[in-house]
Design a protein around this motif. Structure first.
Motif, PDB file in Angstrom:
ATOM      1  N   HIS A 185       3.126   7.447  -5.288  1.00  0.00           N
ATOM      2  CA  HIS A 185       1.712   7.555  -5.613  1.00  0.00           C
ATOM      3  C   HIS A 185       1.515   8.583  -6.693  1.00  0.00           C
ATOM      4  O   HIS A 185       2.218   9.587  -6.776  1.00  0.00           O
ATOM      5  CB  HIS A 185       0.918   7.966  -4.362  1.00  0.00           C
ATOM      6  CG  HIS A 185       1.002   6.948  -3.273  1.00  0.00           C
ATOM      7  ND1 HIS A 185       0.316   5.783  -3.298  1.00  0.00           N
ATOM      8  CD2 HIS A 185       1.728   6.924  -2.127  1.00  0.00           C
ATOM      9  CE1 HIS A 185       0.582   5.079  -2.205  1.00  0.00           C
ATOM     10  NE2 HIS A 185       1.442   5.756  -1.492  1.00  0.00           N
ATOM     11  N   GLU A 214      -0.815   1.822   3.815  1.00  0.00           N
ATOM     12  CA  GLU A 214      -1.276   2.669   2.721  1.00  0.00           C
ATOM     13  C   GLU A 214      -2.795   2.743   2.728  1.00  0.00           C
ATOM     14  O   GLU A 214      -3.481   1.713   2.735  1.00  0.00           O
ATOM     15  CB  GLU A 214      -0.798   2.113   1.379  1.00  0.00           C
ATOM     16  CG  GLU A 214      -1.228   2.965   0.193  1.00  0.00           C
ATOM     17  CD  GLU A 214      -0.784   2.369  -1.129  1.00  0.00           C
ATOM     18  OE1 GLU A 214      -0.834   3.082  -2.139  1.00  0.00           O
ATOM     19  OE2 GLU A 214      -0.385   1.178  -1.137  1.00  0.00           O
ATOM     20  N   LEU A 215      -3.303   3.968   2.727  1.00  0.00           N
ATOM     21  CA  LEU A 215      -4.744   4.205   2.658  1.00  0.00           C
ATOM     22  C   LEU A 215      -5.125   4.622   1.243  1.00  0.00           C
ATOM     23  O   LEU A 215      -4.448   5.459   0.635  1.00  0.00           O
ATOM     24  CB  LEU A 215      -5.162   5.325   3.616  1.00  0.00           C
ATOM     25  CG  LEU A 215      -5.325   5.028   5.099  1.00  0.00           C
ATOM     26  CD1 LEU A 215      -5.846   6.276   5.807  1.00  0.00           C
ATOM     27  CD2 LEU A 215      -6.229   3.857   5.365  1.00  0.00           C
ATOM     28  N   ILE A 216      -6.210   4.065   0.750  1.00  0.00           N
ATOM     29  CA  ILE A 216      -6.806   4.502  -0.506  1.00  0.00           C
ATOM     30  C   ILE A 216      -8.315   4.539  -0.313  1.00  0.00           C
ATOM     31  O   ILE A 216      -8.921   3.525   0.102  1.00  0.00           O
ATOM     32  CB  ILE A 216      -6.426   3.574  -1.674  1.00  0.00           C
ATOM     33  CG1 ILE A 216      -4.924   3.628  -1.930  1.00  0.00           C
ATOM     34  CG2 ILE A 216      -7.199   3.966  -2.945  1.00  0.00           C
ATOM     35  CD1 ILE A 216      -4.458   2.736  -3.071  1.00  0.00           C
ATOM     36  N   ASP A 217      -8.911   5.708  -0.551  1.00  0.00           N
ATOM     37  CA  ASP A 217     -10.364   5.874  -0.435  1.00  0.00           C
ATOM     38  C   ASP A 217     -10.890   5.404   0.914  1.00  0.00           C
ATOM     39  O   ASP A 217     -11.940   4.761   0.999  1.00  0.00           O
ATOM     40  CB  ASP A 217     -11.078   5.126  -1.564  1.00  0.00           C
ATOM     41  CG  ASP A 217     -10.770   5.710  -2.935  1.00  0.00           C
ATOM     42  OD1 ASP A 217     -10.474   6.925  -3.011  1.00  0.00           O
ATOM     43  OD2 ASP A 217     -10.807   4.955  -3.921  1.00  0.00           O
ATOM     44  N   GLY A 248      -0.601   7.537   1.279  1.00  0.00           N
ATOM     45  CA  GLY A 248      -1.829   7.493   0.498  1.00  0.00           C
ATOM     46  C   GLY A 248      -2.016   8.797  -0.239  1.00  0.00           C
ATOM     47  O   GLY A 248      -1.488   9.833   0.163  1.00  0.00           O
ATOM     48  N   PRO A 249      -2.778   8.777  -1.327  1.00  0.00           N
ATOM     49  CA  PRO A 249      -3.018  10.002  -2.088  1.00  0.00           C
ATOM     50  C   PRO A 249      -3.846  10.997  -1.297  1.00  0.00           C
ATOM     51  O   PRO A 249      -4.476  10.653  -0.296  1.00  0.00           O
ATOM     52  CB  PRO A 249      -3.763   9.508  -3.325  1.00  0.00           C
ATOM     53  CG  PRO A 249      -4.391   8.220  -2.903  1.00  0.00           C
ATOM     54  CD  PRO A 249      -3.458   7.606  -1.904  1.00  0.00           C
ATOM     55  N   SER A 250      -3.864  12.234  -1.748  1.00  0.00           N
ATOM     56  CA  SER A 250      -4.694  13.261  -1.108  1.00  0.00           C
ATOM     57  C   SER A 250      -6.152  12.809  -1.108  1.00  0.00           C
ATOM     58  O   SER A 250      -6.640  12.260  -2.098  1.00  0.00           O
ATOM     59  CB  SER A 250      -4.553  14.589  -1.849  1.00  0.00           C
ATOM     60  OG  SER A 250      -3.228  15.063  -1.773  1.00  0.00           O
ATOM     61  N   LYS A 301      -5.890   9.977   5.364  1.00  0.00           N
ATOM     62  CA  LYS A 301      -4.722   9.906   6.256  1.00  0.00           C
ATOM     63  C   LYS A 301      -4.854  10.857   7.437  1.00  0.00           C
ATOM     64  O   LYS A 301      -4.623  10.469   8.586  1.00  0.00           O
ATOM     65  CB  LYS A 301      -3.435  10.240   5.490  1.00  0.00           C
ATOM     66  CG  LYS A 301      -3.108   9.337   4.341  1.00  0.00           C
ATOM     67  CD  LYS A 301      -1.731   9.635   3.774  1.00  0.00           C
ATOM     68  CE  LYS A 301      -1.577  11.091   3.358  1.00  0.00           C
ATOM     69  NZ  LYS A 301      -2.509  11.495   2.287  1.00  0.00           N
ATOM     70  N   SER A 348      -7.340  10.475   0.834  1.00  0.00           N
ATOM     71  CA  SER A 348      -7.472   9.047   1.162  1.00  0.00           C
ATOM     72  C   SER A 348      -7.917   8.808   2.596  1.00  0.00           C
ATOM     73  O   SER A 348      -8.293   7.687   2.953  1.00  0.00           O
ATOM     74  CB  SER A 348      -6.141   8.328   0.923  1.00  0.00           C
ATOM     75  OG  SER A 348      -5.120   8.868   1.748  1.00  0.00           O
TER      76      SER A 348
END
Length: 248
Positions: A247, A226-229, A50-52, A56, A54
């Motif tokens: 990503h 995958e994590l997002i927000d 996941g993006p920074s 994680k 997110s």
């Protein structure tokens, strides 16, 4: 299936509607995780991406009993841990979980062997002959049989991370949580350390949850979460040879 097998929960970890908020003061809070449902089954090798920002690291800290969730259910090896006190959580963490971090966190004054035996010393107040023998066998397994008495400064970055992996395994945890374990290594060392994690998984059946930003490494895992927000955007098995999209 015999009775003993039936009594073993198929999931090491089961999260249900887990939320995590941080108090910002003046009756304000920020919710980082929004109703996470996640199961970690025995023998799985999971990439957590996941993006920074997110969530994680927050999720990994909750999985590792290092942070408490705000609400929801968390069953570890079949036991609800939400209501346990700090002492009980510490015992569960020591008996069930191993940790490998981006920074190896080895004690510079200790030899490789002494660093590997630290979890046993912390858990039992002493290092037994059995612990020493097990630590030596682990260092041998990670290719450091000739470096047991060397201090971290005498080892390369990849070798230091191998010591950290042996340390994570010394108490025989069924689950290892790894937070960017190859993030500070060069490409060759990164590939070697990741291959070592996979070989440990294959030989010992240890479950792994590995946080990584590298889609090439994630493609070598069995499952991608995958994590997002603060929400799970994707949770799927990874077909061999299929590389997750990078990503932005």
């Amino acid at each position: 299936m015999n009775t003993a097998d039936a009594a073993v929960p198929p999931e090491l970890i089961a999260l249900d509607a887990v939320r995590k908020s941080y108090n910002l003061g003046r009756h304000s809070e920020s919710e980082v995780l929004h109703g996470i449902d996640l199961q970690v089954r025995r023998g799985e090798f999971i990439a957590l991406m996941g993006p920074s920002g997110s969530g994680k690291s927050t999720l990994l800290n909750i999985l590792g009993l290092l942070e408490r969730m705000t609400s929801g259910s968390f069953r570890l090896d079949g036991e609800e841990v939400q209501g346990l006190d700090d002492a009980a959580l510490t015992l569960r963490r020591r008996s069930t979980l191993g940790f490998v971090f981006q920074f190896h966190h080895l004690l510079p004054a200790f030899s490789a062997l002494e660093n590997v035996t630290l979890p046993a010393l912390m858990a039992e107040g002493r290092v037994s002959r059995a612990h020493l023998d097990h630590a030596r066998s682990l260092l041998d397994a990670v290719g450091l049989a000739q470096a047991m008495n060397k201090r971290p400064a005498e080892l390369s970055g990849g070798m230091q991370q191998r010591v950290a992996i042996a340390r994570a395994l010394v108490m025989n945890p069924p689950l290892v949580l790894a937070d960017e374990p190859t993030g500070n290594l060069d490409t060759a060392s990164s590939a070697e350390v990741f291959a070592l994690l996979r070989s440990i998984h294959a030989e010992r059946g240890t479950s792994f949850v590995v946080v990584t930003h590298d889609p090439r490494l994630a493609a070598r895992c069995d499952r991608l979460v995958e994590l997002i927000d603060g929400r799970i955007a994707r949770d799927e098995s990874i077909a061999e040879g299929v590389e997750p999209a990078p990503h932005g």
